[in-house]
Design an enzyme around this catalytic site. Structure first.
Site, PDB file in Angstrom:
ATOM      1  N   SER A  33      28.186  -0.958 -23.528  1.00 30.99           N
ATOM      2  CA  SER A  33      28.965  -1.835 -23.027  1.00 30.99           C
ATOM      3  C   SER A  33      28.353  -2.847 -21.562  1.00 30.99           C
ATOM      4  O   SER A  33      27.826  -2.137 -20.725  1.00 30.99           O
ATOM      5  CB  SER A  33      30.197  -1.191 -22.344  1.00 30.99           C
ATOM      6  OG  SER A  33      30.794  -0.383 -23.322  1.00 30.99           O
ATOM      7  N   HIS A  64      30.994  -6.151 -26.854  1.00 30.73           N
ATOM      8  CA  HIS A  64      30.491  -5.664 -27.892  1.00 30.73           C
ATOM      9  C   HIS A  64      30.393  -6.814 -29.060  1.00 30.73           C
ATOM     10  O   HIS A  64      31.293  -6.896 -29.793  1.00 30.73           O
ATOM     11  CB  HIS A  64      30.791  -4.414 -28.519  1.00 30.73           C
ATOM     12  CG  HIS A  64      30.765  -3.151 -27.637  1.00 30.73           C
ATOM     13  ND1 HIS A  64      29.682  -2.200 -27.745  1.00 30.73           N
ATOM     14  CD2 HIS A  64      31.397  -2.788 -26.512  1.00 30.73           C
ATOM     15  CE1 HIS A  64      29.475  -1.216 -26.631  1.00 30.73           C
ATOM     16  NE2 HIS A  64      30.735  -1.572 -26.312  1.00 30.73           N
ATOM     17  N   HIS A  86      32.246   2.238 -31.981  1.00 29.07           N
ATOM     18  CA  HIS A  86      32.510   3.783 -31.658  1.00 29.07           C
ATOM     19  C   HIS A  86      33.524   4.439 -32.433  1.00 29.07           C
ATOM     20  O   HIS A  86      34.318   3.785 -32.955  1.00 29.07           O
ATOM     21  CB  HIS A  86      33.094   3.503 -30.101  1.00 29.07           C
ATOM     22  CG  HIS A  86      32.395   2.932 -29.234  1.00 29.07           C
ATOM     23  ND1 HIS A  86      32.410   1.320 -29.193  1.00 29.07           N
ATOM     24  CD2 HIS A  86      31.816   3.260 -28.092  1.00 29.07           C
ATOM     25  CE1 HIS A  86      31.498   1.101 -27.974  1.00 29.07           C
ATOM     26  NE2 HIS A  86      30.926   2.284 -27.399  1.00 29.07           N
ATOM     27  N   TYR A  88      36.219   5.871 -31.339  1.00 28.07           N
ATOM     28  CA  TYR A  88      37.629   5.644 -31.295  1.00 28.07           C
ATOM     29  C   TYR A  88      37.944   4.267 -32.219  1.00 28.07           C
ATOM     30  O   TYR A  88      39.279   4.048 -31.829  1.00 28.07           O
ATOM     31  CB  TYR A  88      37.834   5.538 -29.580  1.00 28.07           C
ATOM     32  CG  TYR A  88      37.076   4.282 -29.001  1.00 28.07           C
ATOM     33  CD1 TYR A  88      37.422   3.013 -29.050  1.00 28.07           C
ATOM     34  CD2 TYR A  88      35.941   4.663 -28.268  1.00 28.07           C
ATOM     35  CE1 TYR A  88      36.832   2.130 -28.639  1.00 28.07           C
ATOM     36  CE2 TYR A  88      35.348   3.573 -27.488  1.00 28.07           C
ATOM     37  CZ  TYR A  88      35.573   2.463 -27.536  1.00 28.07           C
ATOM     38  OH  TYR A  88      35.101   1.395 -27.051  1.00 28.07           O
ATOM     39  N   GLU A  89      37.119   3.423 -32.394  1.00 28.55           N
ATOM     40  CA  GLU A  89      37.838   2.284 -33.151  1.00 28.55           C
ATOM     41  C   GLU A  89      38.201   2.819 -34.548  1.00 28.55           C
ATOM     42  O   GLU A  89      39.122   2.031 -35.016  1.00 28.55           O
ATOM     43  CB  GLU A  89      36.521   1.292 -33.414  1.00 28.55           C
ATOM     44  CG  GLU A  89      36.304   0.838 -32.014  1.00 28.55           C
ATOM     45  CD  GLU A  89      35.179  -0.098 -32.104  1.00 28.55           C
ATOM     46  OE1 GLU A  89      35.155  -1.311 -32.804  1.00 28.55           O
ATOM     47  OE2 GLU A  89      33.811   0.125 -31.745  1.00 28.55           O
ATOM     48  N   ALA A 116      27.168   3.042 -21.200  1.00 25.91           N
ATOM     49  CA  ALA A 116      28.020   2.600 -20.015  1.00 25.91           C
ATOM     50  C   ALA A 116      28.666   4.196 -19.658  1.00 25.91           C
ATOM     51  O   ALA A 116      29.045   4.924 -20.830  1.00 25.91           O
ATOM     52  CB  ALA A 116      28.991   1.825 -19.799  1.00 25.91           C
ATOM     53  N   MET A 217      31.479   7.383 -24.060  1.00 26.96           N
ATOM     54  CA  MET A 217      32.563   7.526 -25.223  1.00 26.96           C
ATOM     55  C   MET A 217      31.469   6.981 -26.578  1.00 26.96           C
ATOM     56  O   MET A 217      31.914   6.845 -27.611  1.00 26.96           O
ATOM     57  CB  MET A 217      33.620   6.515 -25.398  1.00 26.96           C
ATOM     58  CG  MET A 217      34.461   6.652 -24.302  1.00 26.96           C
ATOM     59  SD  MET A 217      35.861   5.385 -24.138  1.00 26.96           S
ATOM     60  CE  MET A 217      36.598   5.948 -22.551  1.00 26.96           C
ATOM     61  N   SER A 218      30.099   7.224 -26.365  1.00 28.37           N
ATOM     62  CA  SER A 218      29.138   6.960 -27.417  1.00 28.37           C
ATOM     63  C   SER A 218      28.072   7.854 -27.363  1.00 28.37           C
ATOM     64  O   SER A 218      28.089   9.042 -27.032  1.00 28.37           O
ATOM     65  CB  SER A 218      28.866   5.683 -27.165  1.00 28.37           C
ATOM     66  OG  SER A 218      27.831   5.564 -26.020  1.00 28.37           O
ATOM     67  N   ASN A 241      30.911   3.695 -12.830  1.00 32.07           N
ATOM     68  CA  ASN A 241      31.974   3.948 -12.147  1.00 32.07           C
ATOM     69  C   ASN A 241      31.588   5.602 -11.761  1.00 32.07           C
ATOM     70  O   ASN A 241      31.092   6.191 -12.432  1.00 32.07           O
ATOM     71  CB  ASN A 241      33.370   3.952 -12.742  1.00 32.07           C
ATOM     72  CG  ASN A 241      33.295   4.640 -14.206  1.00 32.07           C
ATOM     73  OD1 ASN A 241      32.706   4.159 -15.138  1.00 32.07           O
ATOM     74  ND2 ASN A 241      33.973   5.804 -14.361  1.00 32.07           N
ATOM     75  N   HIS A 253      38.132  -0.879 -18.000  1.00 31.22           N
ATOM     76  CA  HIS A 253      37.064  -1.366 -18.975  1.00 31.22           C
ATOM     77  C   HIS A 253      36.362  -2.708 -17.980  1.00 31.22           C
ATOM     78  O   HIS A 253      35.337  -2.827 -18.350  1.00 31.22           O
ATOM     79  CB  HIS A 253      37.603  -2.023 -20.359  1.00 31.22           C
ATOM     80  CG  HIS A 253      36.567  -2.317 -21.225  1.00 31.22           C
ATOM     81  ND1 HIS A 253      35.641  -1.469 -21.526  1.00 31.22           N
ATOM     82  CD2 HIS A 253      36.423  -3.511 -21.985  1.00 31.22           C
ATOM     83  CE1 HIS A 253      34.665  -2.089 -22.491  1.00 31.22           C
ATOM     84  NE2 HIS A 253      35.378  -3.422 -22.787  1.00 31.22           N
TER      85      HIS A 253
HETATM   86  N1  HPA Z   1      34.549   7.809 -18.918  1.00 28.17           N
HETATM   87  C1  HPA Z   1      34.237   7.556 -20.476  1.00 28.17           C
HETATM   88  N2  HPA Z   1      33.581   6.528 -20.569  1.00 28.17           N
HETATM   89  C2  HPA Z   1      33.115   5.647 -19.927  1.00 28.17           C
HETATM   90  C3  HPA Z   1      33.120   5.704 -18.709  1.00 28.17           C
HETATM   91  C4  HPA Z   1      33.878   6.777 -17.782  1.00 28.17           C
HETATM   92  O1  HPA Z   1      34.313   7.102 -16.762  1.00 28.17           O
HETATM   93  N3  HPA Z   1      32.619   4.828 -17.743  1.00 28.17           N
HETATM   94  C5  HPA Z   1      32.027   4.261 -18.730  1.00 28.17           C
HETATM   95  N4  HPA Z   1      32.285   4.580 -20.085  1.00 28.17           N
END
Ligand code: HPA
Length: 278
Positions: A33, A64, A86, A88-89, A116, A217-218, A241, A253
């Site tokens: 991402s 993406h 991903h 989750y999609e 990310a 998440m990947s 973050n 996001h």
């Molecule tokens: N959690 C999960 N996935 C992420 C995060 C997060 O804090 N930051 C970027 N992708």
């Protein structure tokens, strides 16, 4: 019925890619991402939108793009996936591995995974780069393993070893390159969750307690399929973050994409340095 990836599907997808390229890519990169801009430096690019590849799990996430870019970077033949898909999609976990199977069918032996992620470890801050030394496969532990289903024997064994999933030599190489470039690289354990919801404070405290340094998440499903098929893997997590010491994660996001943009130049320098020395 589970949607297990099959050999004929892998063959159809990889033939569709091979028909459009004139080079033999040696190294694949998956861009996470906000990191897609790296693909713009590929020279002599052949661009294939992933919707045009049969059986490819199509990515729908903003940020993406969903395309393969094949060409040269730092004198190496590369295949870059800009816009991964991903779990989750909504795709079955097996299908998340299809892009990796296509890379393997094309003869690619080295995979660089980027993502990310949220920084769990106390001294991890937004903007950091973390070399992934290992991962915590919570999703596979809970049953969502991309290798579930009939084993594809021609790629790898039924019960593959995951003891050094991220290649120690590649990690060392990346550390050397980072030091040469004056980049302060972190190193740690990545935990891959399903998403799409971000973590609760209790989730984050739990993840820290079980040894995770960054959460995303990947990456984990792709790394498992890549290792099964014998690839050497380098994983680089960008910390987009910071998760507070009490576990509070207020990520959005938009923030992930924005910080990704800021980290991209350093990630690009690192990856280019690694490619030069491969
Ligand atoms: N959690 C999960 N996935 C992420 C995060 C997060 O804090 N930051 C970027 N992708």
């Amino acid at each position: 019925m589970a949607d297990f990836v099959t050999i004929p599907q892998i063959d159809a997808a990889s033939s569709a890619v091979r028909a459009r390229i004139h080079t033999q890519p040696q190294i694949a990169l998956i861009l996470g991402s906000g990191l897609g801009e790296l693909a713009d430096s590929v020279e002599n690019p052949t661009i294939i939108p992933t919707q045009e590849i049969p059986f490819w799990p199509v990515s729908t996430v903003p940020g993406h793009k969903g395309r393969l870019i094949i060409g040269q970077l730092e004198g190496k033949e590369v295949l870059v996936l800009q816009g991964r898909t991903h779990f989750y999609e909504g795709h079955d976990i097996s299908r998340i591995g299809l892009p990796i199977r296509v890379m393997q069918r094309l003869g690619i032996k080295t995979l660089i995974l980027t993502n990310a992620s949220g920084g769990l470890k106390d001294d991890f801050y937004a903007g950091d780069l973390m070399l992934i030394k290992d991962h915590l496969a919570l999703l596979p532990m809970a049953g969502e393993n991309p290798l579930r289903g009939p084993n594809l024997d021609e790629f790898g064994p039924r019960f593959p070893d995951m003891s050094a999933i991220y290649n120690p030599e590649l990690i060392q190489l990346a550390e050397e390159v980072g030091a040469e470039l004056g980049l302060k690289l972190k190193k740690g354990v990545y935990v891959g969750l399903s998403g799409p919801s971000f973590e609760t404070p209790a989730d984050c405290r739990f993840l820290k307690m079980v040894g995770a340094d960054a959460v995303g998440m990947s990456t984990v499903p792709e790394a498992i399929v890549a290792k099964h098929g014998g690839m050497a893997i380098l994983g680089v997590a960008t910390i987009t973050n910071k998760i507070d010491p009490d576990g509070t994660n207020k990520a959005t996001h938009e923030e992930v994409l924005q910080v990704g943009d800021q980290i991209a130049p350093n990630l690009m320098k690192l990856l280019k340095g690694v490619l030069r020395r491969l």
